[in-house]
Design an enzyme around this catalytic site. Sequence first.
Site, PDB file in Angstrom:
ATOM      1  N   GLY A 119       0.828  -1.194   0.000  1.00  0.00           N
ATOM      2  CA  GLY A 119       0.000   0.000   0.000  1.00  0.00           C
ATOM      3  C   GLY A 119       0.868   1.251   0.000  1.00  0.00           C
ATOM      4  O   GLY A 119       2.032   1.224   0.413  1.00  0.00           O
ATOM      5  N   CYS A 120       0.299   2.359  -0.467  1.00  0.00           N
ATOM      6  CA  CYS A 120       1.078   3.593  -0.591  1.00  0.00           C
ATOM      7  C   CYS A 120       1.412   4.196   0.774  1.00  0.00           C
ATOM      8  O   CYS A 120       2.589   4.425   1.084  1.00  0.00           O
ATOM      9  CB  CYS A 120       0.348   4.585  -1.470  1.00  0.00           C
ATOM     10  SG  CYS A 120      -1.360   4.913  -0.990  1.00  0.00           S
ATOM     11  N   TYR A 121       0.385   4.437   1.602  1.00  0.00           N
ATOM     12  CA  TYR A 121       0.666   4.953   2.941  1.00  0.00           C
ATOM     13  C   TYR A 121       1.579   4.006   3.726  1.00  0.00           C
ATOM     14  O   TYR A 121       2.547   4.460   4.359  1.00  0.00           O
ATOM     15  CB  TYR A 121      -0.633   5.141   3.725  1.00  0.00           C
ATOM     16  CG  TYR A 121      -1.442   6.374   3.389  1.00  0.00           C
ATOM     17  CD1 TYR A 121      -0.891   7.651   3.466  1.00  0.00           C
ATOM     18  CD2 TYR A 121      -2.790   6.264   3.042  1.00  0.00           C
ATOM     19  CE1 TYR A 121      -1.647   8.773   3.189  1.00  0.00           C
ATOM     20  CE2 TYR A 121      -3.561   7.387   2.768  1.00  0.00           C
ATOM     21  CZ  TYR A 121      -2.992   8.649   2.835  1.00  0.00           C
ATOM     22  OH  TYR A 121      -3.744   9.759   2.568  1.00  0.00           O
TER      23      TYR A 121
END
Length: 337
Positions: free
Chosen positions: A151-153
């Site tokens: 995931g990005c976060y």
Amino acid sequence: MTKIKVGIAGATGYTALEVARLLMAHPEAEVVAATSRAEDGNTLAEVHPSLAGRCDVPIENLDAKTIAGKCDVVMCCLPHGASAETVHALVQHDVRVIDFSADFRLSSLEVYEKWYGVKHPWPERVGKTVYGMPEFFADEIATADVVANPGCYPTSAILPLSPLVKSGLIETTDIIVDSKSGVSGAGRSAKVATLYCETNESIAAYAVGSHRHGPEINDLVSRIAGAPVQTLFTPHLTPMDRGILSTIYVRKNGHSVDEMMQCLRDQYAGSPFVNVVDHLPATKHVAGTNYVQMTVRDCGDRAVLVCVIDNLAKGASGAAIQNMNVMFGKPETMGLA
């Protein structure tokens, strides 16, 4: 030279566009197939006008057997639930898959079903799929049939936190992750909250205490560091196209910021995309690239970690290309540097 043949499943979103854009610069890979039920009959360039004149691959509603027959690897850019069904079908036809959804990232089936609110279509693979972060899992990625793209976060939190927790330099509780993302992180589909009039000249917290990336951060930092970690994660939407800045507040465990900086430098000395810097990083410093910048600052009994990535690159499509390179024995930086 035989190029890596790449398919894109779910070809209409921003991550699919970014994958296609990056692959056009890759000397040893090419897009050979793209799928979407909504855009069947169009080309990638017709759906993504920025690709005009550069990518005329048709978008087709292909079944798993057909796309597997065309490709060496498929980038699966579908939402959770639907993605797992497609990944399962593809693997049955002996093609490797990099999955952009959260369907295979977590260790626990119970945690996944609680946070995502669906029954997992392929439950036996939960906790048995390699997490696509070559900085920690390159050996497993190299031989994997399915890679769970991060995931990005979580990428912006896992990379700075994991070495410090593992080395015992910070406490494992009372960790606050305050993250700010560009609007592309919300995807390409129309939503009131991401309309221009809603986001321009504004910044807003959302999913406070309930964002699905919170469990992913806790799971992966705990898994990498070998110690249970609990973080308080709050995301914010900012009026920019792309980028994530995470400001992470931790309690020093009797150690100095200099020790923390050295720990990070030692950990990432051989990682081509992670830069431990002395200046305060900004999203502009990494925009459009697969690079990460991070640093540490002293703040009394706490230390403040600052990490920036491009959410569409190292936070999604760039990481997928990096993973593909590892899977096929190419240099991690190929097509990304």
